[in-house]
Design a protein around this motif. Structure first.
Motif, PDB file in Angstrom:
ATOM      1  N   LYS A 194      31.575  57.657  73.360  1.00  0.00           N
ATOM      2  CA  LYS A 194      33.394  57.615  73.713  1.00  0.00           C
ATOM      3  C   LYS A 194      33.653  58.922  73.493  1.00  0.00           C
ATOM      4  N   ALA A 249      33.229  62.902  77.912  1.00  0.00           N
ATOM      5  CA  ALA A 249      34.048  62.557  79.401  1.00  0.00           C
ATOM      6  C   ALA A 249      33.443  62.949  80.354  1.00  0.00           C
ATOM      7  N   LYS A 256      25.834  60.329  80.260  1.00  0.00           N
ATOM      8  CA  LYS A 256      26.651  61.106  79.328  1.00  0.00           C
ATOM      9  C   LYS A 256      25.583  62.280  78.463  1.00  0.00           C
ATOM     10  N   GLU A 306      35.229  65.402  73.282  1.00  0.00           N
ATOM     11  CA  GLU A 306      36.349  65.356  72.229  1.00  0.00           C
ATOM     12  C   GLU A 306      36.020  66.473  71.168  1.00  0.00           C
TER      13      GLU A 306
END
Length: 181
Positions: free
Chosen positions: A143, A146, A16, A154
């Protein structure tokens, strides 16, 4: 035209952090910068750990760093610091490898408790490498990133991340204008 080097210090193949670094590289290209991306995990491991700067790929990265006007340094947080892989690369750089550069530190991690790694682990080493201007960096929760055909961040994180990236972009452009006069 300014040149920016984006370093991703994640050891993971499906990272990520690397995806986020690529996302930022795209944003910087859209701002008109020439951007080169380096995933440190793709450098030859034995040569990296031996600090073999004569290895062609490592020498290429050092040369790209020397030519860059700005550097984005991205890493996941491990043990309240940046990755050992990134450290291996930073350790083989000359003492003032970041002199004359504007630097943007970016960290990713699983908990907000790791946010201090920006100022207590990564920023000091970037400063010790002679960075002229380390802009305020940003920490992004894993988190909030994505993976997919396109990386999405986000909105809660993206807004501030894009703001610090834009500040970095402007600082690189301003520094280049200053040097040209």
């Amino acid at each position: 035209m300014s040149t920016i080097l984006v370093l991703s210090g994640s050891p993971s193949a499906t990272s990520k952090t690397a995806a986020l670094a690529g996302h930022l590289a795209g944003r910087l290209r859209a701002d008109g910068h020439t951007v080169e991306e380096v995933r440190v995990r793709e450098l030859p491991p034995a040569e990296l750990l031996a600090a073999d700067t004569s290895d062609p790929r490592i020498a290429e990265v050092i040369a790209a760093l020397a030519d860059a006007d700005g550097v984005v340094v991205a890493s996941p947080v491990y043990k309240a610091a940046y990755s050992g892989l990134l450290k291996a690369l930073l350790d083989l750089l000359p003492q003032f490898a970041l002199a004359g550069k504007v630097v943007l530190p970016v960290l990713t991690g699983g908990t907000p408790a790791h946010v201090l790694a920006l100022d207590y682990a990564l920023r000091p080493v970037l400063s010790s490498l002679g960075a002229d201007h380390v802009v305020p960096g940003w920490f992004v929760l894993d988190k909030h990133i994505a993976l997919g055909p396109e990386v999405t961040v986000e909105e809660a994180s993206a807004t501030q991340l894009h703001q610090v990236t834009d500040v970095f972009s402007s600082a690189v452009t301003a520094r280049l204008s200053l040097v040209a006069t």
